[in-house]
Design a protein around this motif. Structure first.
Motif, short mmCIF file in Angstrom:
data_model
loop_
_atom_site.label_atom_id
_atom_site.label_comp_id
_atom_site.label_asym_id
_atom_site.label_seq_id
_atom_site.Cartn_x
_atom_site.Cartn_y
_atom_site.Cartn_z
N GLU A 1 68.56 44.43 29.10
CA GLU A 1 67.54 43.59 29.73
C GLU A 1 67.38 44.02 31.19
OE1 GLU A 1 66.45 38.83 30.23
OE2 GLU A 1 68.34 39.46 29.29
N HIS A 2 66.16 44.34 31.58
CA HIS A 2 65.87 44.79 32.94
C HIS A 2 64.90 43.82 33.61
CE1 HIS A 2 67.83 48.54 31.78
NE2 HIS A 2 67.07 48.56 30.70
N HIS A 4 61.91 44.32 34.56
CA HIS A 4 60.50 44.48 34.16
C HIS A 4 60.31 44.56 32.65
CE1 HIS A 4 62.28 48.47 34.48
NE2 HIS A 4 61.35 48.92 33.66
N ASN A 5 61.37 44.80 31.90
CA ASN A 5 61.22 44.87 30.44
C ASN A 5 62.58 44.74 29.75
OD1 ASN A 5 62.47 47.34 30.84
ND2 ASN A 5 61.10 48.47 29.48
N HIS A 17 60.77 49.18 23.49
CA HIS A 17 60.56 48.65 24.82
C HIS A 17 59.56 47.50 24.73
CE1 HIS A 17 62.50 52.08 27.01
NE2 HIS A 17 62.27 52.65 25.83
N ALA A 18 59.89 46.35 25.31
CA ALA A 18 59.02 45.19 25.22
C ALA A 18 59.12 44.36 26.48
CB ALA A 18 59.39 44.34 24.01
N GLY A 19 58.05 43.62 26.75
CA GLY A 19 58.07 42.72 27.90
C GLY A 19 58.95 41.52 27.65
N LYS A 20 58.99 41.07 26.39
CA LYS A 20 59.82 39.93 26.00
C LYS A 20 60.40 40.21 24.62
CE LYS A 20 56.84 36.61 28.41
NZ LYS A 20 55.94 35.43 28.26
N ARG A 152 64.24 37.68 30.04
CA ARG A 152 63.17 38.14 29.16
C ARG A 152 63.56 38.06 27.68
NH1 ARG A 152 58.96 40.88 31.39
NH2 ARG A 152 59.03 41.17 33.65
#
Length: 203
Positions: A1-2, A4-5, A17-20, A152
């Motif tokens: 978990e970062h 930004h994504n 890779h996903a936003g949530k 996220r």
């Protein structure tokens, strides 16, 4: 978990890779954010061939909480929920546990209960036996949402053994919980009730 994504690592597949990310499961799952909040519980089910119309769930609330339901000509008896203590998650065979006279296997208890409730099953062995582990919470409510505002990763876990009810209810809240829809006043109350940040979840 970062910041930004979220990156999901998979076996033998490209990373996702996903936003949530939503983590939803009806079984037992442990995560560092769930540590100390989740209790693993055993549950069992036995099945008998029983041609006939599908039926709704029938619940028995007594010393032990059991249920039955007929689907696709199979009568299912489930329940005998019990705490799975640390180190005992592999105590029972997950399926096809052989019947033993006088044994304490939960599947055998379900067979006896089924034969007592419905005499037509007397003398018959079930076609299937299964045991598995689900997650329970101290307040017996599911966990729906994220633990911190910056997270996220969202959770829909801990159905407390009635996933067909709790997970369905939780799923109806997810669009609002994840920010894709404005919640109604009624949904806001339920979202607070099942939030990972609620006071009743803390031991």
């Amino acid at each position: 978990e970062h910041s930004h994504n979220v990156v999901v690592h998979t076996n033998n597949r490209p990373d996702i890779h996903a936003g949530k990310v939503l983590l939803a499961t009806n079984g037992f799952y442990q995560d560092k954010r769930l540590e100390g909040l989740v209790q693993p519980m055993w549950s069992s089910i036995v099945c008998f061939d029983d041609p006939g119309r599908d039926t709704p769930n029938f619940w028995q609330f007594a010393e032990v909480y059991n249920y039955l339901k007929r689907t696709d000509d199979v009568m299912m008896f489930g329940g005998e929920d019990r705490v799975a203590k640390t180190g005992q998650l592999g105590r029972y065979e997950p399926r096809n546990v052989p019947h033993r006279q006088g044994s304490a296997y939960p599947e055998d208890l379900l067979v006896a209960a089924a034969q007592k409730l419905m005499p037509r099953f007397a003398g018959r062995e079930p076609t299937e036996r299964h045991s598995g582990v689900f997650s329970a919470t101290p307040d017996e409510l599911p966990i729906v949402g994220k633990f911190n505002p910056q997270d996220r990763v969202y959770f829909l876990v801990c159905d407390n053994g009635i996933g067909h009810t709790m997970l369905t209810a939780g799923a109806t809240l997810l669009p609002a919980v994840m920010g894709y829809r404005t919640p109604t006043p009624e949904q806001e109350r339920y979202i607070k009730l099942v939030s990972p940040q609620r006071e009743t979840l803390k031991r």
